[in-house]
Write a protein that holds these residues in place. Structure first.
Motif, PDB file in Angstrom:
ATOM      1  N   GLU A  48       0.909  -1.255   0.068  1.00  0.00           N
ATOM      2  CA  GLU A  48      -0.134   0.019   0.007  1.00  0.00           C
ATOM      3  C   GLU A  48       0.675   1.340  -0.028  1.00  0.00           C
ATOM      4  O   GLU A  48       0.579   2.253  -0.602  1.00  0.00           O
ATOM      5  N   SER A  52       0.710   3.783  -3.183  1.00  0.00           N
ATOM      6  CA  SER A  52       0.364   5.214  -2.882  1.00  0.00           C
ATOM      7  C   SER A  52       1.503   6.285  -3.106  1.00  0.00           C
ATOM      8  O   SER A  52       0.906   7.466  -3.359  1.00  0.00           O
ATOM      9  N   SER A  53       2.561   5.990  -3.286  1.00  0.00           N
ATOM     10  CA  SER A  53       3.694   6.851  -3.443  1.00  0.00           C
ATOM     11  C   SER A  53       4.436   6.463  -4.772  1.00  0.00           C
ATOM     12  O   SER A  53       5.252   7.627  -5.159  1.00  0.00           O
TER      13      SER A  53
END
Length: 119
Positions: A48, A52-53
């Motif tokens: 995750e 997300s990055s």
């Protein structure tokens, strides 16, 4: 940190993954241990974090994932194990390429680099 080409080179060198997966091991039991709450939670949280990055997987990451899958499947004949390894290498390479700082991903890579399947 290793670069993508260096990791791909190690996957294809005929030694790196062979040393880890040639042993006579109950791979299904090892996979089951990865499904335990501690490992699975750490893996999912790291995934995750990367998701997300980082931008979506590109062709170079897919190339590493495919090479890892094919090599592990060739060695073991176990498609589930090959899938887990492919996922691991996808996560490792994406984190390395985008400089995501994750202790878990670093330890995941270290396990492979030291000749063991992380579980």
């Amino acid at each position: 940190m290793m670069g993508l080409s260096e990791i791909l080179s190690r996957i294809n060198d005929g030694v790196f993954l062979e040393l880890i997966f040639q042993e006579n091991t109950d791979w299904d039991a090892r996979l089951d241990s990865r499904d335990g709450i501690e490992f699975a939670s750490a893996w999912s949280a790291s995934y995750e974090q990367v998701l997300s990055s980082c931008p979506p997987e590109d062709e170079s990451i897919r190339q590493v994932r495919e090479a890892a899958f094919k090599k592990v499947y060739q060695i073991t004949g176990n498609p589930d194990l090959a899938g887990y390894v492919s996922d691991d290498f996808g996560l490792i390479v994406q984190a390395f390429m985008h400089q995501v700082d994750s202790g878990f991903i670093h330890r995941l890579w270290q396990a492979y680099a030291q000749g063991t399947f992380p579980h």
